[in-house]
Design a protein around this motif. Sequence first.
Motif, PDB file in Angstrom:
ATOM      1  N   SER A  91      39.990  55.239  12.872  1.00  0.00           N
ATOM      2  CA  SER A  91      39.514  53.588  13.109  1.00  0.00           C
ATOM      3  C   SER A  91      39.584  53.734  14.059  1.00  0.00           C
ATOM      4  O   SER A  91      40.723  55.162  14.219  1.00  0.00           O
ATOM      5  N   VAL A  92      39.150  53.994  15.641  1.00  0.00           N
ATOM      6  CA  VAL A  92      39.232  53.404  17.264  1.00  0.00           C
ATOM      7  C   VAL A  92      39.903  52.105  17.833  1.00  0.00           C
ATOM      8  O   VAL A  92      39.357  50.551  17.117  1.00  0.00           O
ATOM      9  N   LEU A  93      40.520  51.855  18.036  1.00  0.00           N
ATOM     10  CA  LEU A  93      41.412  50.397  18.429  1.00  0.00           C
ATOM     11  C   LEU A  93      41.065  50.441  19.743  1.00  0.00           C
ATOM     12  O   LEU A  93      41.277  50.821  20.230  1.00  0.00           O
ATOM     13  N   ASP A  94      42.398  49.207  20.119  1.00  0.00           N
ATOM     14  CA  ASP A  94      41.810  48.260  20.964  1.00  0.00           C
ATOM     15  C   ASP A  94      41.121  48.178  22.225  1.00  0.00           C
ATOM     16  O   ASP A  94      40.523  49.207  23.578  1.00  0.00           O
ATOM     17  N   PHE A  95      39.416  47.486  22.412  1.00  0.00           N
ATOM     18  CA  PHE A  95      38.330  47.717  22.747  1.00  0.00           C
ATOM     19  C   PHE A  95      38.991  46.495  23.533  1.00  0.00           C
ATOM     20  O   PHE A  95      37.327  45.822  24.074  1.00  0.00           O
TER      21      PHE A  95
END
Length: 298
Positions: free
Chosen positions: A209-213
Amino acid sequence: MKARLSPRIAQHLAEALHGARVEEARSVGEGWNVTAWRVPAADGDWLVRVPKLEGATPEIERQTCLYRTLEAAGLPVPKSARLLTDSNGTVLAGLYRFGDGELATRSMNRGRRRRRLAQDLAAFLDALHATPLSQARACGIEARDKWGRYEQWMHRHDALFGPRTRAYLANLRQQWATAIGDGPVRHTLVHADLAPEHLVIEDGGRLVSVLDFGGPQITDPAIDFANLATHYGWPFTNLVLADSPAQDDEQLRLRAELYEQLHPLHAVDARVTRGDPELLGSGLRKLARRASRRAGGD
């Protein structure tokens, strides 16, 4: 004393999440705008992001919309993102399913895991940068001129720079003309903050997962590669580029190098918005060191 969710947030979480055990909620992180909580529920744990500042609420709304859009497109982002609201529709928090995995900083630097993460990041950025801009705009994502902002910062803080740093910045301005070629620079949706704490991986290096957009923008995609270089260095960023269509775009690579060189300006400008002298000193020292190395290389 153990930190607890506010009674208001706890009440609405108990109503929104089946079997939520709000009394077991624990704080798992705190940023400039939000506090993050892990809350157990009957269907698994949830990550709840509670705004600390008034301006954080619209950011959470944009972020939640974007997570839902990107999840539908198959990108590795937080799952089942939704907003927590009260009976009047006021946004109280953003929440999504808490995912397993570990931060990339702990295990990305060796062997196969490093290579796998580079491949997955290349695929993620390729898909992210191909997101239709109409979808990004529908989530309230705005277009920004990144180089124009750096130019603004260089001009605004000129009095803080020494002669060598001024000469260094002037040289970067000259290089920009080559980096944009015939222009204009193609803009895409970008993450804009690919810091170590925003990448979650499995033990084998697979990107979960890629977080903090929190700061997504419609701008030059070279920014995402510049941020990778800032946080992980160019050797790893080159691995990502090698698996990306961007590898054939020499001007994108040049722009990424220029953005990475100018990254300390973020810390310099932060002293304006945060009044933080430590950030100011750190940014100025980093620029001075880069200017000194460039002068020595000349």
